[in-house]
Scaffold this active site. Structure first.
Site, PDB file in Angstrom:
ATOM      1  N   TRP A  19       0.824  -1.226   0.000  1.00  0.00           N
ATOM      2  CA  TRP A  19       0.000   0.000   0.000  1.00  0.00           C
ATOM      3  C   TRP A  19       0.852   1.267   0.000  1.00  0.00           C
ATOM      4  O   TRP A  19       1.855   1.331   0.719  1.00  0.00           O
ATOM      5  CB  TRP A  19      -0.866  -0.002   1.265  1.00  0.00           C
ATOM      6  CG  TRP A  19      -1.480   1.328   1.597  1.00  0.00           C
ATOM      7  CD1 TRP A  19      -0.895   2.357   2.299  1.00  0.00           C
ATOM      8  CD2 TRP A  19      -2.778   1.785   1.230  1.00  0.00           C
ATOM      9  NE1 TRP A  19      -1.765   3.419   2.377  1.00  0.00           N
ATOM     10  CE2 TRP A  19      -2.936   3.095   1.738  1.00  0.00           C
ATOM     11  CE3 TRP A  19      -3.845   1.213   0.512  1.00  0.00           C
ATOM     12  CZ2 TRP A  19      -4.107   3.841   1.557  1.00  0.00           C
ATOM     13  CZ3 TRP A  19      -5.009   1.958   0.347  1.00  0.00           C
ATOM     14  CH2 TRP A  19      -5.121   3.257   0.870  1.00  0.00           C
ATOM     15  N   ILE A  20       0.455   2.270  -0.789  1.00  0.00           N
ATOM     16  CA  ILE A  20       1.060   3.603  -0.637  1.00  0.00           C
ATOM     17  C   ILE A  20      -0.037   4.661  -0.549  1.00  0.00           C
ATOM     18  O   ILE A  20      -1.126   4.485  -1.088  1.00  0.00           O
ATOM     19  CB  ILE A  20       2.040   3.962  -1.774  1.00  0.00           C
ATOM     20  CG1 ILE A  20       1.325   4.311  -3.091  1.00  0.00           C
ATOM     21  CG2 ILE A  20       3.041   2.829  -2.030  1.00  0.00           C
ATOM     22  CD1 ILE A  20       2.270   4.911  -4.141  1.00  0.00           C
ATOM     23  N   ASP A  22       0.042   9.212   0.646  1.00  0.00           N
ATOM     24  CA  ASP A  22       0.575  10.553   0.351  1.00  0.00           C
ATOM     25  C   ASP A  22       2.054  10.622  -0.034  1.00  0.00           C
ATOM     26  O   ASP A  22       2.903  10.023   0.630  1.00  0.00           O
ATOM     27  CB  ASP A  22       0.452  11.461   1.589  1.00  0.00           C
ATOM     28  CG  ASP A  22      -0.851  11.332   2.327  1.00  0.00           C
ATOM     29  OD1 ASP A  22      -1.719  10.561   1.896  1.00  0.00           O
ATOM     30  OD2 ASP A  22      -1.000  12.015   3.355  1.00  0.00           O
ATOM     31  N   TRP A  46      -4.109   0.168   4.142  1.00  0.00           N
ATOM     32  CA  TRP A  46      -3.471   1.190   4.967  1.00  0.00           C
ATOM     33  C   TRP A  46      -3.129   0.623   6.344  1.00  0.00           C
ATOM     34  O   TRP A  46      -3.908  -0.108   6.937  1.00  0.00           O
ATOM     35  CB  TRP A  46      -4.408   2.400   5.099  1.00  0.00           C
ATOM     36  CG  TRP A  46      -3.766   3.556   5.827  1.00  0.00           C
ATOM     37  CD1 TRP A  46      -3.033   4.550   5.273  1.00  0.00           C
ATOM     38  CD2 TRP A  46      -3.797   3.797   7.237  1.00  0.00           C
ATOM     39  NE1 TRP A  46      -2.587   5.406   6.253  1.00  0.00           N
ATOM     40  CE2 TRP A  46      -3.046   4.970   7.466  1.00  0.00           C
ATOM     41  CE3 TRP A  46      -4.362   3.137   8.327  1.00  0.00           C
ATOM     42  CZ2 TRP A  46      -2.862   5.504   8.739  1.00  0.00           C
ATOM     43  CZ3 TRP A  46      -4.186   3.666   9.596  1.00  0.00           C
ATOM     44  CH2 TRP A  46      -3.444   4.847   9.794  1.00  0.00           C
ATOM     45  N   TRP A  81       3.514   9.638  10.011  1.00  0.00           N
ATOM     46  CA  TRP A  81       2.560  10.149   9.031  1.00  0.00           C
ATOM     47  C   TRP A  81       3.163  11.296   8.230  1.00  0.00           C
ATOM     48  O   TRP A  81       4.342  11.598   8.342  1.00  0.00           O
ATOM     49  CB  TRP A  81       1.255  10.543   9.746  1.00  0.00           C
ATOM     50  CG  TRP A  81       0.467   9.338  10.217  1.00  0.00           C
ATOM     51  CD1 TRP A  81       0.917   8.049  10.342  1.00  0.00           C
ATOM     52  CD2 TRP A  81      -0.909   9.328  10.629  1.00  0.00           C
ATOM     53  NE1 TRP A  81      -0.102   7.251  10.808  1.00  0.00           N
ATOM     54  CE2 TRP A  81      -1.223   7.999  10.991  1.00  0.00           C
ATOM     55  CE3 TRP A  81      -1.901  10.318  10.730  1.00  0.00           C
ATOM     56  CZ2 TRP A  81      -2.506   7.641  11.437  1.00  0.00           C
ATOM     57  CZ3 TRP A  81      -3.170   9.959  11.181  1.00  0.00           C
ATOM     58  CH2 TRP A  81      -3.466   8.635  11.523  1.00  0.00           C
ATOM     59  N   SER A  82       2.302  11.960   7.470  1.00  0.00           N
ATOM     60  CA  SER A  82       2.798  12.861   6.425  1.00  0.00           C
ATOM     61  C   SER A  82       3.539  14.084   6.938  1.00  0.00           C
ATOM     62  O   SER A  82       3.326  14.547   8.060  1.00  0.00           O
ATOM     63  CB  SER A  82       1.647  13.296   5.529  1.00  0.00           C
ATOM     64  OG  SER A  82       1.307  12.204   4.715  1.00  0.00           O
ATOM     65  N   GLU A 199      -6.420  18.291   5.915  1.00  0.00           N
ATOM     66  CA  GLU A 199      -5.219  17.464   5.858  1.00  0.00           C
ATOM     67  C   GLU A 199      -4.253  18.077   4.842  1.00  0.00           C
ATOM     68  O   GLU A 199      -4.662  18.793   3.924  1.00  0.00           O
ATOM     69  CB  GLU A 199      -5.563  16.039   5.396  1.00  0.00           C
ATOM     70  CG  GLU A 199      -6.487  15.279   6.347  1.00  0.00           C
ATOM     71  CD  GLU A 199      -6.671  13.830   5.941  1.00  0.00           C
ATOM     72  OE1 GLU A 199      -6.567  12.963   6.799  1.00  0.00           O
ATOM     73  OE2 GLU A 199      -6.937  13.554   4.758  1.00  0.00           O
TER      74      GLU A 199
END
Ligand code: FRU
Length: 547
Positions: A19-20, A22, A46, A81-82, A199
């Site tokens: 899975w990918i 952002d 995810w 996270w991002s 986001e």
């Protein structure tokens, strides 16, 4: 019928498996482009999120490296996270990302390269003083994430924004720092909107020139600042742009621009959590965005992969200053191979023809110019659609609904008898604002696959062109890549990315057609369809510990 592996992309970025989501920390550093991205090293759904890492010298071919940032410490034990990268004036890159801590709070951490002499910056060190920004009292600790690239004000302080929400209000909250270590919240958010959680905010300067300077500075002198956010409730992004006053950190979007549902979008299709970076090598701003799958999670698990990155796009302000314009980076044209060419070919209303001569149209780059022969045939724009979004109009008038002017455009990823096909097209109405024509660009995937269990939404955006002024001409570029149909209308004014899963139009069975379902004839003034070679995705054979 099921979705199979023949649908992996050839030149849209994908890791070999899993899975990918952002794109993260995108940057150019000493001759190398870095793409980090949200990645599950354990599966095609995810979870277990780390920062995977790939590098390239041309944004086309990629070397896959081991994950750069992964849970190691209390401040990111539940996920990395991002976030974004900033290249400091002394040339050191720094990453700021959201860590999910032991209490599931979202906190912001910094990481620095372990060894600046490693051209790929494989290893990253997280100082013990992390987190550098924690949610303050009264803030929503489970909705406080995705720091932007930082910029420096005239006072020398660094600034960045973080996405959060206060009940239903999405906010881009501003922080300042002298040393990238101690950060203080500003009294006022940079901007907010009644849209739910924001986001992946992005904030950067643009001008009407695709070639940009080193960024920085406030607005004025033709420079505008763009604020983009991603809405987790609706899964779309929108942007505004306007004046940013550096001294007071005030951002005022231009009056004509709306926040939320009526806002302008980079892409009216499947494109999310995007992020730009300043490419100092080529003096351009480049946009990366993630395109999720639209098959089922079960299908993703069976395939063993999920998610691709859209083609990196150059992005700038249109010459009329009314919107942003995007175009695939020129480098991808190096993958073009054999091509088919069509010139000055009339497509009568209700007809279609196949673009022949390609060994396969499953992996192609198509540039087409159409000319509407009789704009007077345009149907009136139904007053009931006023204020409606393009998608509503397009869903009411799909690719197979006959019109006055259009639908005309391409059937991409079409099978033999075009039983499977993804329609990318324009439709023109009369009676828009100021008597101008209304031009709609649509992506209709309803016929794209015989497989079931697929999400097949129609995507659409209006195209801000005065088609009478162009003599009925409008351009379309479509990047076709097995399960991706990524289109740029009117030289990049309206963009739509769609994921589709043909069962028959796969490999050398995939065909390309031009169709016209309108009353007015349409001329293909020119069309070039190039077969695209695959990008080289290699893995870095050298163990990082052995270097
Ligand atoms: C956007 C997002 C970000 C978050 C990341 C987690 O797709 O939800 O807000 O940081 O993905 O993977």
């Amino acid at each position: 019928l099921a979705v199979d592996d023949g649908l992996r992309t050839g030149y849209h970025f994908q890791p070999p498996k899993h899975w990918i989501n952002d794109p993260n920390g995108v940057m150019y550093y000493k001759g190398v482009y870095h793409l980090f991205y949200q990645y599950n090293p354990k599966g095609a759904v995810w979870g277990n999120i780390v920062w995977a890492h790939a590098v390239s010298t041309d944004l086309v071919d990629w070397i896959m490296l081991p994950p750069a940032i992964y849970p190691t410490a209390p401040f990111d034990v539940n996920g990395c996270w991002s976030g974004s990268a900033t290249v400091l004036p002394d040339g050191t890159p720094v990453i700021m990302y959201t860590g999910i801590d032991g209490e599931n709070r979202q906190v912001q951490n910094v990481a620095y390269p372990k060894d600046l002499s490693d051209p790929y910056l494989r290893e990253w060190v997280k100082p013990d003083y992390n987190p550098v920004i924690a949610p303050g009292p009264g803030m929503n600790a489970t909705a406080f994430r995705d720091p932007t690239t930082a910029w420096q004000g005239p006072d020398g302080l660094w600034r960045l924004v973080i996405g959060t929400k206060d009940n239903h209000r999405g906010l881009a909250v501003l922080y300042r720092s002298r040393d990238f270590k101690r950060w203080a919240p500003a009294k006022r958010a940079l901007h907010s909107g009644d849209t739910g959680m924001w986001e992946c905010p992005d904030f950067y300067p643009v001008t009407t020139s695709p070639a940009v300077g080193s960024g920085g500075g406030g607005s004025g002198n033709g420079t505008k600042h763009v604020l983009k956010v991603s809405l987790d409730l609706t899964r779309f992004e929108y942007y505004t742009f306007g004046e940013y006053d550096h001294a007071t950190d005030t951002y005022v979007p231009d009056a004509a621009l709306a926040d939320g549902n009526d806002g302008l979008r980079y892409d009216y299709g499947n494109f999310y959590a995007s992020k730009t970076f300043l490419d100092t090598a080529k003096q351009r701003r480049v946009l990366w965005g993630w395109a999720n799958e639209s098959d089922s999670a079960t299908a993703d698990i069976r395939k063993g992969w999920a998610g691709v990155q859209a083609i990196p796009r150059k992005i700038w302000l249109s010459s009329d200053g009314k919107q942003l314009v995007q175009w695939p980076v020129a480098e991808i044209e190096s993958l073009r191979g054999a091509h088919a060419n069509v010139t000055d070919t009339l497509v009568a209303g209700g007809s279609h023809f196949e673009v022949t001569g390609l060994a396969s149209a499953a992996q192609a780059d198509v540039e087409a110019s159409f000319q509407v022969m009789d704009l007077d045939k345009a149907e009136p724009f139904d007053p009931a659609w006023r204020g409606a979004d393009a998608q509503t109009v397009c869903a009411a008038r799909g690719a197979d609904a006959r019109g006055g002017v259009g639908p005309f455009g391409l059937w991409a990823l079409a099978s033999d008898e075009h039983g499977e096909r993804t329609a990318v097209f324009f439709r023109v109405f009369k009676g828009g604002d100021g008597g101008k024509h209304v031009v709609l660009m649509c992506n209709d995937p309803s016929m794209s696959s015989h497989a079931d269990d697929l999400y097949k939404p129609t995507f659409a955006g209006f195209v801000d062109v005065d088609i009478a002024q162009t003599g009925g001409k409008i351009a379309l570029r479509t990047l076709i890549d097995h399960s991706v149909v990524e289109s740029f209308g009117a030289h990049g004014k309206t963009c739509i990315l769609s994921r589709v899963y043909p069962t028959k139009a796969v490999g050398d069975k995939a065909r390309l057609y031009v169709f016209n379902n309108g009353e007015s004839d349409v001329k293909v003034t020119h069309l070039n369809a190039y077969e695209m070679r695959s990008a080289k995705i290699t893995s870095d054979a050298v163990e990082p510990t052995k270097r």
